[in-house]
Scaffold this active site. Structure first.
Site, PDB file in Angstrom:
ATOM      1  N   ASP A   1     -83.902 -21.522  51.387  1.00 20.25           N
ATOM      2  CA  ASP A   1     -84.838 -22.464  52.015  1.00 20.25           C
ATOM      3  C   ASP A   1     -86.256 -21.922  52.159  1.00 20.25           C
ATOM      4  O   ASP A   1     -87.150 -22.649  52.572  1.00 20.25           O
ATOM      5  CB  ASP A   1     -84.323 -22.850  53.405  1.00 20.25           C
ATOM      6  CG  ASP A   1     -83.066 -23.690  53.303  1.00 20.25           C
ATOM      7  OD1 ASP A   1     -83.004 -24.524  52.387  1.00 20.25           O
ATOM      8  OD2 ASP A   1     -82.151 -23.497  54.120  1.00 20.25           O
TER       9      ASP A   1
ATOM     10  N   HIS B   1     -78.868 -14.605  56.285  1.00 19.35           N
ATOM     11  CA  HIS B   1     -77.728 -15.384  55.812  1.00 19.35           C
ATOM     12  C   HIS B   1     -76.453 -14.726  56.306  1.00 19.35           C
ATOM     13  O   HIS B   1     -76.380 -13.503  56.369  1.00 19.35           O
ATOM     14  CB  HIS B   1     -77.721 -15.457  54.282  1.00 19.35           C
ATOM     15  CG  HIS B   1     -76.884 -16.570  53.768  1.00 19.35           C
ATOM     16  ND1 HIS B   1     -75.536 -16.458  53.585  1.00 19.35           N
ATOM     17  CD2 HIS B   1     -77.208 -17.852  53.455  1.00 19.35           C
ATOM     18  CE1 HIS B   1     -75.069 -17.608  53.161  1.00 19.35           C
ATOM     19  NE2 HIS B   1     -76.057 -18.472  53.077  1.00 19.35           N
TER      20      HIS B   1
HETATM   21  N1  CMC Z   1     -85.192 -14.100  62.051  1.00 21.09           N
HETATM   22  C1  CMC Z   1     -85.114 -13.116  62.963  1.00 21.09           C
HETATM   23  N2  CMC Z   1     -83.979 -12.506  63.334  1.00 21.09           N
HETATM   24  C2  CMC Z   1     -82.857 -12.923  62.715  1.00 21.09           C
HETATM   25  C3  CMC Z   1     -82.858 -13.934  61.751  1.00 21.09           C
HETATM   26  C4  CMC Z   1     -84.084 -14.533  61.419  1.00 21.09           C
HETATM   27  N3  CMC Z   1     -84.151 -15.502  60.520  1.00 21.09           N
HETATM   28  N4  CMC Z   1     -81.593 -14.149  61.321  1.00 21.09           N
HETATM   29  C5  CMC Z   1     -80.824 -13.285  62.004  1.00 21.09           C
HETATM   30  N5  CMC Z   1     -81.588 -12.550  62.844  1.00 21.09           N
HETATM   31  C6  CMC Z   1     -81.158 -11.436  63.730  1.00 21.09           C
HETATM   32  C7  CMC Z   1     -80.457 -11.982  64.957  1.00 21.09           C
HETATM   33  O1  CMC Z   1     -81.378 -12.184  65.995  1.00 21.09           O
HETATM   34  C8  CMC Z   1     -79.484 -10.862  65.255  1.00 21.09           C
HETATM   35  O2  CMC Z   1     -80.221  -9.790  65.820  1.00 21.09           O
HETATM   36  P1  CMC Z   1     -79.595  -8.907  67.024  1.00 21.09           P
HETATM   37  O3  CMC Z   1     -78.481  -8.133  66.402  1.00 21.09           O
HETATM   38  O4  CMC Z   1     -80.732  -8.070  67.505  1.00 21.09           O
HETATM   39  O5  CMC Z   1     -79.118  -9.883  68.065  1.00 21.09           O
HETATM   40  C9  CMC Z   1     -79.044 -10.398  63.866  1.00 21.09           C
HETATM   41  O6  CMC Z   1     -80.155 -10.714  63.002  1.00 21.09           O
HETATM   42  C10 CMC Z   1     -77.792 -11.088  63.341  1.00 21.09           C
HETATM   43  O7  CMC Z   1     -78.006 -12.504  63.418  1.00 21.09           O
HETATM   44  P2  CMC Z   1     -76.870 -13.581  63.646  1.00 21.09           P
HETATM   45  O8  CMC Z   1     -77.465 -14.789  64.303  1.00 21.09           O
HETATM   46  O9  CMC Z   1     -75.687 -12.953  64.285  1.00 21.09           O
HETATM   47  O10 CMC Z   1     -76.492 -13.918  62.149  1.00 21.09           O
HETATM   48  P3  CMC Z   1     -75.630 -15.154  61.660  1.00 21.09           P
HETATM   49  O11 CMC Z   1     -74.867 -14.693  60.470  1.00 21.09           O
HETATM   50  O12 CMC Z   1     -74.851 -15.731  62.786  1.00 21.09           O
HETATM   51  O13 CMC Z   1     -76.721 -16.243  61.248  1.00 21.09           O
HETATM   52  C11 CMC Z   1     -78.280 -17.491  60.040  1.00 21.09           C
HETATM   53  C12 CMC Z   1     -77.071 -16.554  59.948  1.00 21.09           C
HETATM   54  C13 CMC Z   1     -78.591 -18.001  58.632  1.00 21.09           C
HETATM   55  C14 CMC Z   1     -77.917 -18.695  60.921  1.00 21.09           C
HETATM   56  C15 CMC Z   1     -79.493 -16.719  60.612  1.00 21.09           C
HETATM   57  O14 CMC Z   1     -79.842 -15.647  59.768  1.00 21.09           O
HETATM   58  C16 CMC Z   1     -80.684 -17.612  60.893  1.00 21.09           C
HETATM   59  O15 CMC Z   1     -80.759 -18.219  61.955  1.00 21.09           O
HETATM   60  N6  CMC Z   1     -81.648 -17.725  59.912  1.00 21.09           N
HETATM   61  C17 CMC Z   1     -82.757 -18.643  60.072  1.00 21.09           C
HETATM   62  C18 CMC Z   1     -82.315 -20.052  59.726  1.00 21.09           C
HETATM   63  C19 CMC Z   1     -82.129 -20.247  58.235  1.00 21.09           C
HETATM   64  O16 CMC Z   1     -82.961 -19.879  57.434  1.00 21.09           O
HETATM   65  N7  CMC Z   1     -80.994 -20.888  57.872  1.00 21.09           N
HETATM   66  C20 CMC Z   1     -80.701 -21.228  56.485  1.00 21.09           C
HETATM   67  C21 CMC Z   1     -79.553 -20.468  55.927  1.00 21.09           C
HETATM   68  S1  CMC Z   1     -79.459 -20.575  54.127  1.00 21.09           S
HETATM   69  C22 CMC Z   1     -79.185 -22.243  53.786  1.00 21.09           C
HETATM   70  C23 CMC Z   1     -77.861 -22.700  54.228  1.00 21.09           C
HETATM   71  O17 CMC Z   1     -76.844 -22.367  53.586  1.00 21.09           O
HETATM   72  O18 CMC Z   1     -77.800 -23.419  55.223  1.00 21.09           O
END
Ligand code: CMC
Length: 394
Positions: A328, A271
């Site tokens: 989720d 998140h």
């Molecule tokens: N699985 C594996 N690696 C992950 C995940 C995940 N679910 N989420 C983040 N990472 C890694 C990402 O690859 C990155 O690693 P590195 O530093 O090696 O490149 C690091 O963690 C930081 O990730 P980010 O993409 O910069 O984080 P963000 O804040 O931009 O993204 C997120 C937040 C929710 C989009 C992301 O965690 C994600 O894609 N999660 C899976 C999708 C999901 O479950 N979304 C629902 C969110 S809760 C409901 C809502 O409010 O929508």
């Protein structure tokens, strides 16, 4: 360029002031209007919480009755709107139907609000949106399932009516199970707001141009659909099904995630704001166990989900990135046990989130200092060059 600061994905930019929802991502705290989410989950209902979010205080009995009556009065779609459903292909994703139909609502002003300003019409528009999102959702499900439309019953509460409108068969009422009603109401309540997430900021951005609440809310639905946001609940189930089909217990899948094979992510984990447990996930997980037990369902996908969680929470990749289960991760397993098809999961998220969008819209509308949202950019394109006639281009 100049004094513009780049903040990709608005990770650290406060774009508005808001008195609606408070999150402390480090401590895993979520409060609606100052009330802790765990207390609301235990004591309140989705509709009472919707009132709280929109109007700022828990309602008195008379206020709650008035709000419920307004929802009931506004639950039916304009008769002419029903023809829109026939224009969608049978396999259309219900999220595309939902965004289009919510937007279409603004083309069908009700007689009661016809001559009113947006501000005066707001309580009715808010009620129409909350109530009709449910009606549109159930109509799109029934059309895809080849069932005739079913109408809300005046004596049923909001979530009971949702189940009735989804599942009742011609001449046969759906048997309402209180535990199922409670679980679904809780899912709606836990999704009701979450400060400046992608869809809510979208709603606020559209609202800042003084567009109407239907246009703003339908933009929210579009933003919610993506798998990194509300679409994650469908993506989690697809992921669990795939792991199950592959005969994996989750460990091979996690290896692929850690090695970033095909940029795979553990859906339902991570998140932007929570860097510890998402408090909603804790509540939903508990409810998930209860409902499955009550319905006597044993779902191998739940075992896989639990295994994934256990392994991930003890794995350095997830620990170092502070990745925890989010709302989720378990909600889809509950919805599946209730019989809701996967492509409806994000629609249910939208039903839950509607009060939050409406509350944020109201905050923008009521703010005398509100300005149109207009972010800046850092330009990375070509510098000035002269036009080449097409005949001179290689
Ligand atoms: N699985 C594996 N690696 C992950 C995940 C995940 N679910 N989420 C983040 N990472 C890694 C990402 O690859 C990155 O690693 P590195 O530093 O090696 O490149 C690091 O963690 C930081 O990730 P980010 O993409 O910069 O984080 P963000 O804040 O931009 O993204 C997120 C937040 C929710 C989009 C992301 O965690 C994600 O894609 N999660 C899976 C999708 C999901 O479950 N979304 C629902 C969110 S809760 C409901 C809502 O409010 O929508």
């Amino acid at each position: 360029t100049g004094c513009i600061t780049l903040d990709p994905g608005y990770g650290n930019t406060g774009a508005c002031k808001s008195a609606i929802t408070f999150i402390d991502g480090e401590k895993g705290i979520l409060q609606y209007r100052g009330y802790d989410i765990a207390e609301l989950a235990q004591k309140s209902t989705f509709i009472e919480t919707a009132y709280l979010l929109i109007y700022g205080e828990l309602p008195t009995p008379a206020e709650l009755q008035g709000f419920s009556d307004l929802l009931t009065e506004n639950q039916m779609l304009h008769q002419d709107m029903l023809q829109h459903f026939d224009a969608f292909p049978p396999k259309a994703h219900p999220m595309s139907i939902l965004s289009a139909m919510i937007h279409a609502s603004s083309a069908y002003p009700s007689m009661k609000t016809y001559r009113k300003s947006l501000k005066e019409a707001f309580p009715i528009h808010a009620a129409r949106l909350i109530s009709q999102t449910r009606t549109i959702a159930t109509c799109s499900y029934r059309k895809a399932a080849g069932l005739p439309p079913s109408y809300p019953k005046r004596d049923l509460k909001f979530t009971e009516n949702f189940l009735h409108m989804m599942f009742s068969l011609p001449g046969e009422d759906y048997d309402l199970n209180p535990e199922v009603v409670r679980a679904l109401d809780l899912i709606f309540l836990l999704h009701a707001d979450h400060e400046q997430n992608c869809s809510t900021s979208t709603v606020r951005m559209v609202a800042s141009s003084q567009a109407n609440v239907f246009a703003s809310a339908s933009a929210g639905v579009c933003a919610l659909w993506g798998p990194l946001h509300g679409g994650a609940n469908q993506a989690v189930l697809e992921m669990l099904e795939q792991i199950h089909r592959d005969g994996d217990d989750g460990s091979q899948f996690l290896d692929q995630v850690k090695n970033k094979v095909g940029n795979r992510r553990l859906m339902g984990f991570g998140h932007r704001v929570y860097k510890s447990f998402d408090p909603r996930a804790v509540i939903i997980k508990e409810q998930c166990d209860k409902v499955l037990q009550q319905l006597n369902v044993s779902d191998p996908l739940l075992d896989i989900a639990k295994k994934l969680e256990e392994v991930a929470l003890n794995d350095d990749y997830f620990i170092s990135r502070k990745l925890y289960p989010n709302v989720d991760f378990y909600s889809g397993i509950i919805m599946r046990a209730i019989g809701i098809p996967m492509n409806m999961f994000t629609v249910l998220f939208a039903i839950g989130r509607m009060p939050g969008w409406v509350a944020n819209y109201k905050e923008v509308m009521d703010d005398p200092e509100s300005r149109i949202s207009r972010p800046r950019q850092i330009y990375t394109g070509e510098t000035l060059r002269s036009y080449k006639p097409i005949t001179e281009r290689a």
